[in-house]
Scaffold this motif. Structure first.
Motif, PDB file in Angstrom:
ATOM      1  N   ASN A   4      23.611   0.340  47.134  1.00 55.19           N
ATOM      2  CA  ASN A   4      23.630  -0.958  46.458  1.00 55.19           C
ATOM      3  C   ASN A   4      22.561  -1.033  45.372  1.00 55.19           C
ATOM      4  O   ASN A   4      22.800  -1.566  44.284  1.00 55.19           O
ATOM      5  CB  ASN A   4      23.435  -2.079  47.476  1.00 55.19           C
ATOM      6  CG  ASN A   4      24.685  -2.362  48.281  1.00 55.19           C
ATOM      7  OD1 ASN A   4      25.797  -2.157  47.810  1.00 55.19           O
ATOM      8  ND2 ASN A   4      24.514  -2.819  49.507  1.00 55.19           N
ATOM      9  N   VAL A   5      21.372  -0.524  45.676  1.00 55.81           N
ATOM     10  CA  VAL A   5      20.290  -0.550  44.680  1.00 55.81           C
ATOM     11  C   VAL A   5      20.638   0.337  43.492  1.00 55.81           C
ATOM     12  O   VAL A   5      20.471  -0.056  42.326  1.00 55.81           O
ATOM     13  CB  VAL A   5      18.962  -0.110  45.330  1.00 55.81           C
ATOM     14  CG1 VAL A   5      17.875   0.033  44.280  1.00 55.81           C
ATOM     15  CG2 VAL A   5      18.538  -1.113  46.398  1.00 55.81           C
ATOM     16  N   LEU A   6      21.140   1.544  43.760  1.00 58.30           N
ATOM     17  CA  LEU A   6      21.496   2.455  42.681  1.00 58.30           C
ATOM     18  C   LEU A   6      22.638   1.891  41.840  1.00 58.30           C
ATOM     19  O   LEU A   6      22.611   1.954  40.597  1.00 58.30           O
ATOM     20  CB  LEU A   6      21.884   3.816  43.262  1.00 58.30           C
ATOM     21  CG  LEU A   6      22.252   4.916  42.258  1.00 58.30           C
ATOM     22  CD1 LEU A   6      21.091   5.179  41.311  1.00 58.30           C
ATOM     23  CD2 LEU A   6      22.666   6.179  42.992  1.00 58.30           C
ATOM     24  N   GLY A   7      23.642   1.333  42.495  1.00 55.23           N
ATOM     25  CA  GLY A   7      24.749   0.730  41.759  1.00 55.23           C
ATOM     26  C   GLY A   7      24.305  -0.465  40.930  1.00 55.23           C
ATOM     27  O   GLY A   7      24.801  -0.677  39.821  1.00 55.23           O
ATOM     28  N   ALA A   8      23.360  -1.257  41.464  1.00 55.29           N
ATOM     29  CA  ALA A   8      22.854  -2.403  40.717  1.00 55.29           C
ATOM     30  C   ALA A   8      22.102  -1.962  39.471  1.00 55.29           C
ATOM     31  O   ALA A   8      22.227  -2.572  38.401  1.00 55.29           O
ATOM     32  CB  ALA A   8      21.948  -3.244  41.619  1.00 55.29           C
TER      33      ALA A   8
END
Length: 201
Positions: A4-8
């Protein structure tokens, strides 16, 4: 969590690229903010007139960036993917309308033709779509936990609701009804000196 952090981060970079693209040249040195977004949908097509910032292509990309930001906060892959579809969609539509005016589109070595703004817009849309793919999204609250299964009748209600029907003797031999109390159910018969006065001798 890591996905989720990387995609954000990827989606935020794509939204930033889309917002920055109208401030660069799109065609023959003309910036994207000089194209009115309404001209993409009119029969007359793109004109040579200028445009204000909030009535140009910047407005479409600002809306897409807002949707992408909401998707990042809510961890919604659908919102981020929707924003990623809007940015290249408007860019490709602009290319079609611009090609109708000039007859063709080209990238020239002297800086004329398609400019850096178009590349930034397309790259921003790709990054938004990639961010939506990388994101894991929100996990459902009622998801089954591995290794745990809820009992169907925690207090044995299924067995308790069944009627108590007397069955045959476990030993396979039925005890005749003699009118006397069963020693197996009520214990051995008390001796005669412990009997009450109302019992028959």
């Amino acid at each position: 969590m890591v996905r989720n952090v990387l995609g954000a981060v990827i989606a935020a970079a794509g939204a930033a690229g889309a917002l920055w693209s109208p401030f660069h040249g799109w065609y023959d040195g003309r910036r994207g903010r000089d194209y009115r977004v309404v001209e993409l949908f009119t029969p007359s097509g793109i004109s040579g007139h200028g445009s204000g910032l909030l009535s140009s292509l910047f407005l479409a990309f600002l809306g897409a960036a807002a949707v992408a930001l909401a998707g990042i906060v809510l961890r919604s892959r659908l919102l981020v993917a929707g924003a990623g579809a809007v940015v290249p969609g408007f860019t490709i539509l602009w290319m079609v309308r611009q090609g109708q005016v000039h007859g063709s589109l080209a990238v020239e070595s002297d800086g004329t033709g398609l400019g850096l703004g178009v590349a930034l817009a397309l790259a921003g849309g790709v990054l938004l779509l990639l961010g939506a793919v990388v994101m894991r999204g929100r996990r459902g609250r009622g998801r089954h936990v591995r290794g745990y299964s809820q009992p169907s009748s925690p207090y044995g209600t299924a067995a308790r609701d069944e009627p108590d029907v007397p069955g045959p003797d476990p030993g396979g031999t039925e005890v005749p009804d003699t009118g006397e109390p069963d020693e197996r159910a009520h214990g051995p018969k008390p001796p005669s000196w412990q009997r009450t006065s109302d019992e028959r001798w």
